[in-house]
Design a protein around this motif. Structure first.
Motif, PDB file in Angstrom:
ATOM      1  N   ALA A 253      20.338  29.192  36.490  1.00  0.00           N
ATOM      2  CA  ALA A 253      21.540  29.708  36.126  1.00  0.00           C
ATOM      3  C   ALA A 253      21.831  31.018  36.783  1.00  0.00           C
ATOM      4  O   ALA A 253      21.225  31.631  37.366  1.00  0.00           O
ATOM      5  CB  ALA A 253      21.552  30.010  34.497  1.00  0.00           C
ATOM      6  N   SER A 254      22.969  31.329  37.162  1.00  0.00           N
ATOM      7  CA  SER A 254      23.669  32.423  37.845  1.00  0.00           C
ATOM      8  C   SER A 254      24.862  33.202  37.001  1.00  0.00           C
ATOM      9  O   SER A 254      25.607  32.318  36.238  1.00  0.00           O
ATOM     10  CB  SER A 254      24.006  32.160  39.031  1.00  0.00           C
ATOM     11  N   THR A 255      24.935  34.342  36.821  1.00  0.00           N
ATOM     12  CA  THR A 255      25.846  34.945  35.921  1.00  0.00           C
ATOM     13  C   THR A 255      26.533  35.945  37.231  1.00  0.00           C
ATOM     14  O   THR A 255      26.134  36.580  37.656  1.00  0.00           O
ATOM     15  CB  THR A 255      25.185  35.888  34.902  1.00  0.00           C
ATOM     16  N   SER A 256      27.880  35.916  36.789  1.00  0.00           N
ATOM     17  CA  SER A 256      28.826  36.645  37.583  1.00  0.00           C
ATOM     18  C   SER A 256      29.738  37.339  36.456  1.00  0.00           C
ATOM     19  O   SER A 256      29.860  37.206  35.204  1.00  0.00           O
ATOM     20  CB  SER A 256      29.763  36.056  38.563  1.00  0.00           C
ATOM     21  N   THR A 257      30.370  38.496  36.865  1.00  0.00           N
ATOM     22  CA  THR A 257      31.524  38.973  35.778  1.00  0.00           C
ATOM     23  C   THR A 257      32.911  38.714  36.248  1.00  0.00           C
ATOM     24  O   THR A 257      33.334  39.296  37.752  1.00  0.00           O
ATOM     25  CB  THR A 257      31.138  40.751  35.946  1.00  0.00           C
ATOM     26  N   ALA A 258      33.612  38.478  35.332  1.00  0.00           N
ATOM     27  CA  ALA A 258      35.036  37.979  35.624  1.00  0.00           C
ATOM     28  C   ALA A 258      36.094  38.975  35.254  1.00  0.00           C
ATOM     29  O   ALA A 258      35.877  39.379  33.850  1.00  0.00           O
ATOM     30  CB  ALA A 258      35.435  36.541  35.341  1.00  0.00           C
ATOM     31  N   TYR A 259      36.909  39.440  35.919  1.00  0.00           N
ATOM     32  CA  TYR A 259      37.993  40.485  35.425  1.00  0.00           C
ATOM     33  C   TYR A 259      39.190  39.895  35.439  1.00  0.00           C
ATOM     34  O   TYR A 259      39.627  39.272  36.081  1.00  0.00           O
ATOM     35  CB  TYR A 259      37.881  41.767  36.473  1.00  0.00           C
ATOM     36  N   VAL A 260      39.907  40.670  34.523  1.00  0.00           N
ATOM     37  CA  VAL A 260      41.388  40.247  34.286  1.00  0.00           C
ATOM     38  C   VAL A 260      42.129  41.527  33.681  1.00  0.00           C
ATOM     39  O   VAL A 260      41.831  42.231  33.175  1.00  0.00           O
ATOM     40  CB  VAL A 260      41.518  39.215  33.177  1.00  0.00           C
ATOM     41  N   ALA A 261      43.111  41.796  34.674  1.00  0.00           N
ATOM     42  CA  ALA A 261      44.134  42.904  34.415  1.00  0.00           C
ATOM     43  C   ALA A 261      44.840  42.595  33.062  1.00  0.00           C
ATOM     44  O   ALA A 261      45.316  41.423  32.789  1.00  0.00           O
ATOM     45  CB  ALA A 261      45.091  42.931  35.393  1.00  0.00           C
ATOM     46  N   LEU A 262      44.748  43.581  32.353  1.00  0.00           N
ATOM     47  CA  LEU A 262      45.363  43.408  31.123  1.00  0.00           C
ATOM     48  C   LEU A 262      46.909  43.457  30.882  1.00  0.00           C
ATOM     49  O   LEU A 262      47.503  42.592  29.954  1.00  0.00           O
ATOM     50  CB  LEU A 262      44.926  44.786  30.057  1.00  0.00           C
ATOM     51  N   ASP A 263      47.410  43.760  32.009  1.00  0.00           N
ATOM     52  CA  ASP A 263      48.848  43.747  32.026  1.00  0.00           C
ATOM     53  C   ASP A 263      49.299  42.545  33.115  1.00  0.00           C
ATOM     54  O   ASP A 263      50.670  42.529  33.438  1.00  0.00           O
ATOM     55  CB  ASP A 263      49.548  45.175  32.211  1.00  0.00           C
ATOM     56  N   SER A 264      48.730  41.708  33.445  1.00  0.00           N
ATOM     57  CA  SER A 264      49.106  40.599  34.582  1.00  0.00           C
ATOM     58  C   SER A 264      49.981  39.713  33.682  1.00  0.00           C
ATOM     59  O   SER A 264      49.429  39.126  32.664  1.00  0.00           O
ATOM     60  CB  SER A 264      47.744  39.948  35.038  1.00  0.00           C
ATOM     61  N   HIS A 265      50.917  39.086  34.285  1.00  0.00           N
ATOM     62  CA  HIS A 265      51.818  38.374  33.504  1.00  0.00           C
ATOM     63  C   HIS A 265      52.374  37.569  34.822  1.00  0.00           C
ATOM     64  O   HIS A 265      53.045  37.950  35.519  1.00  0.00           O
ATOM     65  CB  HIS A 265      53.144  38.912  32.709  1.00  0.00           C
ATOM     66  N   PRO A 266      51.840  36.205  34.812  1.00  0.00           N
ATOM     67  CA  PRO A 266      51.266  35.487  34.109  1.00  0.00           C
ATOM     68  C   PRO A 266      49.559  35.904  34.167  1.00  0.00           C
ATOM     69  O   PRO A 266      49.326  36.726  35.016  1.00  0.00           O
ATOM     70  CB  PRO A 266      51.366  34.065  34.127  1.00  0.00           C
ATOM     71  N   ILE A 267      49.155  35.758  33.012  1.00  0.00           N
ATOM     72  CA  ILE A 267      47.703  36.158  32.963  1.00  0.00           C
ATOM     73  C   ILE A 267      46.832  35.549  34.215  1.00  0.00           C
ATOM     74  O   ILE A 267      47.232  34.091  34.551  1.00  0.00           O
ATOM     75  CB  ILE A 267      46.907  35.910  31.476  1.00  0.00           C
ATOM     76  N   GLU A 268      45.851  36.272  34.950  1.00  0.00           N
ATOM     77  CA  GLU A 268      45.186  35.532  36.076  1.00  0.00           C
ATOM     78  C   GLU A 268      43.798  36.173  36.378  1.00  0.00           C
ATOM     79  O   GLU A 268      43.742  37.363  35.795  1.00  0.00           O
ATOM     80  CB  GLU A 268      46.194  35.955  37.249  1.00  0.00           C
ATOM     81  N   LEU A 269      43.056  35.460  36.828  1.00  0.00           N
ATOM     82  CA  LEU A 269      41.710  36.321  37.399  1.00  0.00           C
ATOM     83  C   LEU A 269      41.955  37.333  38.501  1.00  0.00           C
ATOM     84  O   LEU A 269      42.362  36.952  39.523  1.00  0.00           O
ATOM     85  CB  LEU A 269      40.968  34.973  37.827  1.00  0.00           C
ATOM     86  N   HIS A 270      41.640  38.394  38.166  1.00  0.00           N
ATOM     87  CA  HIS A 270      41.800  39.423  39.153  1.00  0.00           C
ATOM     88  C   HIS A 270      40.704  39.781  40.109  1.00  0.00           C
ATOM     89  O   HIS A 270      41.063  39.865  41.146  1.00  0.00           O
ATOM     90  CB  HIS A 270      41.993  40.814  38.243  1.00  0.00           C
ATOM     91  N   ASP A 271      39.274  39.660  39.693  1.00  0.00           N
ATOM     92  CA  ASP A 271      38.190  39.989  40.567  1.00  0.00           C
ATOM     93  C   ASP A 271      37.183  39.045  39.983  1.00  0.00           C
ATOM     94  O   ASP A 271      36.959  38.890  38.697  1.00  0.00           O
ATOM     95  CB  ASP A 271      37.989  41.260  40.928  1.00  0.00           C
ATOM     96  N   VAL A 272      36.126  38.895  40.780  1.00  0.00           N
ATOM     97  CA  VAL A 272      34.895  38.244  40.402  1.00  0.00           C
ATOM     98  C   VAL A 272      33.950  39.328  41.174  1.00  0.00           C
ATOM     99  O   VAL A 272      33.643  39.298  42.449  1.00  0.00           O
ATOM    100  CB  VAL A 272      34.659  37.000  40.572  1.00  0.00           C
ATOM    101  N   VAL A 273      32.839  39.841  40.395  1.00  0.00           N
ATOM    102  CA  VAL A 273      31.409  40.494  40.807  1.00  0.00           C
ATOM    103  C   VAL A 273      30.462  39.478  40.675  1.00  0.00           C
ATOM    104  O   VAL A 273      29.924  39.271  39.423  1.00  0.00           O
ATOM    105  CB  VAL A 273      31.468  41.906  40.283  1.00  0.00           C
ATOM    106  N   CYS A 274      29.684  38.995  41.841  1.00  0.00           N
ATOM    107  CA  CYS A 274      28.832  38.188  41.510  1.00  0.00           C
ATOM    108  C   CYS A 274      27.224  39.090  41.373  1.00  0.00           C
ATOM    109  O   CYS A 274      27.172  40.022  41.847  1.00  0.00           O
ATOM    110  CB  CYS A 274      28.523  37.342  43.026  1.00  0.00           C
ATOM    111  N   ALA A 275      26.554  38.500  40.430  1.00  0.00           N
ATOM    112  CA  ALA A 275      25.215  39.220  40.157  1.00  0.00           C
ATOM    113  C   ALA A 275      24.443  39.239  41.470  1.00  0.00           C
ATOM    114  O   ALA A 275      24.484  38.145  42.428  1.00  0.00           O
ATOM    115  CB  ALA A 275      24.331  38.490  39.100  1.00  0.00           C
ATOM    116  N   GLN A 276      23.481  39.930  41.815  1.00  0.00           N
ATOM    117  CA  GLN A 276      22.631  40.182  43.074  1.00  0.00           C
ATOM    118  C   GLN A 276      21.214  39.434  42.763  1.00  0.00           C
ATOM    119  O   GLN A 276      20.658  39.598  41.703  1.00  0.00           O
ATOM    120  CB  GLN A 276      22.409  41.587  43.295  1.00  0.00           C
TER     121      GLN A 276
END
Length: 185
Positions: free
Chosen positions: A162-185
């Motif tokens: 299994a691998s875990t990353s962190t997905a970021y969403v801007a709170l004021d994005s309209h329409p809602i969208e995936l802003h960035d992803v940081v991959c675990a090392q």
């Protein structure tokens, strides 16, 4: 000039009740001033040991993007996305095996699209080169002051890892969208 004992006693009682009445009014006025300083949201906030635990549980719902979201990209937001909204979006976006071409085109920020263009040999959204067997989205954290919400996204692979990353969403994005992803090392 000479007052009777009963008249003097009555005068003293009236004076004391006036002082007590003024004291009660002063106390009420100070209480009202304190209540005016307290945020209205704190007045009706649930309390007790179970109040926070009940609100922390995500409600399982399927996110469906609003109709016409591609055309609404110039829409200015009057409100910000909440943690449950972000969780529903990420669960919908990632699904079981990752986002499809349409989701990647319409629900990913320009920043993340540029990041993918710089790394054509791997999928920056899944932090991998293969398709996972399953994906789970963890609890969402929101930071109003930073303007972002994020959640851990765990991908399970065919080899049992299994691998875990962190997905970021801007709170004021309209329409809602995936802003960035940081991959675990």
């Amino acid at each position: 000039m000479f007052r009777s004992a009963s008249t003097a006693s009555t005068t003293v009682r009236r004076g004391r009740s006036r002082c007590r009445g003024a004291g009660v009014l002063a106390l009420c006025a100070s209480g009202a001033a304190v209540l005016a300083l307290v945020a209205p949201s704190a007045w009706a906030a649930p309390s007790g040991p179970g109040a926070q635990a009940a609100s922390a549980r995500p409600t399982p719902q399927v996110y469906e993007p609003p109709a016409g979201t591609q055309a609404d990209s110039g829409h200015t937001a009057e409100r910000r996305h909440t943690g449950p909204e972000i969780h529903r979006f990420l669960a919908w976006f990632y699904g079981t095996h990752g986002p499809d071409r349409r989701q990647r085109e319409h629900f990913v920020s320009d920043l993340l699209k540029r990041k993918q263009a710089r790394h054509p040999d791997r999928d920056v959204i899944l932090c991998a080169q293969n398709t996972p067997r399953n994906i789970e989205v963890g609890p969402v954290t929101t930071a109003q002051s930073a303007g972002f919400g994020w959640a851990p996204v765990t991908a399970y692979w065919a080899d049992g890892t299994a691998s875990t990353s962190t997905a970021y969403v801007a709170l004021d994005s309209h329409p809602i969208e995936l802003h960035d992803v940081v991959c675990a090392q």
